[in-house]
Write an enzyme that holds these catalytic residues in place. Structure first.
Site, PDB file in Angstrom:
ATOM      1  CD  GLU A 116      -2.997  -1.079   2.243  1.00 28.97           C
ATOM      2  OE1 GLU A 116      -4.168  -1.404   1.995  1.00 28.97           O
ATOM      3  OE2 GLU A 116      -2.597  -0.764   3.378  1.00 28.97           O
ATOM      4  CB  CYS A 129       3.161   7.312   3.249  1.00 29.16           C
ATOM      5  SG  CYS A 129       3.741   6.172   4.521  1.00 29.16           S
ATOM      6  CB  CYS A 371       0.768   6.907  11.059  1.00 31.37           C
ATOM      7  SG  CYS A 371       2.384   6.390  11.638  1.00 31.37           S
TER       8      CYS A 371
END
Length: 394
Positions: A116, A129, A371
């Protein structure tokens, strides 16, 4: 910055794409590796450096994947490239858009594995990210990814390919032949290596991918706009400064070895004293290039006033900022998020000691993109129901 996709929850399934079979992929090669590959394919040695420069710009500046569109190369040379190489990036399987504009991509790589990627838009920047491994070997107890065992490291192509996939979706590649403004606002302006995996357990691939991202004739990101987050692989920390030169973040999360051993098990191998010694001697640490300490706020575990005072003492002498992260809960998580009042009190203690202590605003929680929430559903699907139940406690 305005997001170019709807800001309501959405999932789009992308058709499968051919990635070129077993031909060598030019994506992810260093300039030297690409030069060697072109010479091996018949490019005269005297021309090889020039050809690398041309192909590099097509791939990483213009975002072109079809050799036929590389129009400053001779037609027969383009044909040779098409027969010999591919320009391939990970295959987008699904794309989700959060209510806050955060985008999460599930991408498929070689072997059918999936990872991902998360893109977080903000008013003055856009942060991607990026993952470095399928799964993770660290088993941090507060992290959803840590419940998925390590499958394998990603290649440099699969790492930089994540950046290219996001730029595809954002429509950020300039039109070939048009003038690009160096000071324009970029939709993808920052990279954080904070996705699935421990980057310093895949050092060479991470290094090569980030060197490509920083190359001035391609994607052109400043090294100061790339942050590598590690849980504390002490022997590789100095090497990060020397060979990559990016910003450094530490998944810290505790102020005693006893607690950190449970939250971040790598601490048993490199305890706090060893980690802090490595950070104090980090070659690039300075007041202008501070180390970021990431600290997840867990109710009743690491969020006391005593913890805040200990944290300040531990990092004394290290130019640093403290990112306080409200725990992002996931199904079966063994912890709870600290209250807002407790987080504010903790932040005040750190701030009053002279350290910046921003509280990270959770993003993409509604699509499990926050996160610590990333996890490959494919790898999860390969497990038995008993394994899943054991992981989540359900």
């Amino acid at each position: 910055m305005t997001a170019t996709a709807p800001v309501t929850p959405d999932m789009l399934t992308i058709p499968r794409k051919d990635t070129g079979g077993g031909l060598p992929n030019l994506v992810g090669m260093t300039r030297d590796a690409m030069r060697d590959a072109l010479i091996a394919a018949g490019t005269p040695e005297k021309q090889a450096k020039m050809r690398v420069g041309q192909i590099w710009q097509w791939i990483y500046h213009w975002g072109v994947r079809d050799f036929e569109q590389m129009t400053n190369l001779a037609k027969d040379y383009r044909a040779m490239l098409a027969e010999t190489f591919v320009v391939a990036v990970p295959e987008v399987v699904t794309r989700q858009v959060s209510e806050d504009g955060t985008r999460k991509y599930l991408v498929r790589i070689a072997g059918g594995h999936e990872v991902e990627i998360v893109y977080i838009p903000e008013t003055d920047r856009g942060t991607l990210c990026v993952s470095s491994q399928v799964g993770c070997t660290l088993t941090c107890s507060f992290c959803h990814t840590g419940t998925q065992k390590l499958v394998r490291n990603l290649t440099a192509a699969e790492i930089i390919g994540q950046v290219m996939v996001a730029r595809d979706d954002l429509g950020e590649w300039p039109e070939p032949g048009t003038r690009t403004e160096a000071d324009r606002t970029r939709l993808l302006s920052n990279i954080v290596l904070m996705g699935m995996g421990e980057p310093l357990y895949n050092f060479e691939s991470v290094r090569d991918a980030m060197k490509i991202a920083m190359d001035p004739h391609g994607i052109q990101l400043s090294r100061r706009r790339i942050t590598l987050s590690t849980s504390g692989v002490v022997p590789e920390i100095a090497r990060t400064a020397e060979e990559i030169g990016c910003q450094l973040a530490i998944s810290f999360h505790a102020t005693t070895d006893e607690v950190r051993d449970k939250l971040v098990p790598i601490n048993k191998r490199w305890p706090l004293a060893d980690l802090l010694d490595a950070l104090r001697s980090y070659p690039k640490v300075s007041n202008s290039e501070r180390i970021t300490f990431e600290y997840v706020m867990l109710d009743g575990v690491n969020d006391s006033d005593e913890d805040a005072h200990r944290l300040v003492k531990l990092i004394d002498g290290i130019p640093a900022k403290i990112n306080l992260i409200p725990f992002n809960e996931w199904p079966g998580a063994p912890y709870k998020r600290s209250s807002n009042n407790r987080i504010r009190k903790f932040a005040d203690i750190v701030h009053n000691a002279g350290y910046s202590s921003p509280v990270r605003r959770p993003r993409g929680e509604d699509i499990m993109a926050a996160c610590g929430q990333l996890k490959s559903e494919t790898e999860r699907g390969r497990k038995s129901k008993a394994q899943i139940a054991a992981e989540t406690g359900t």
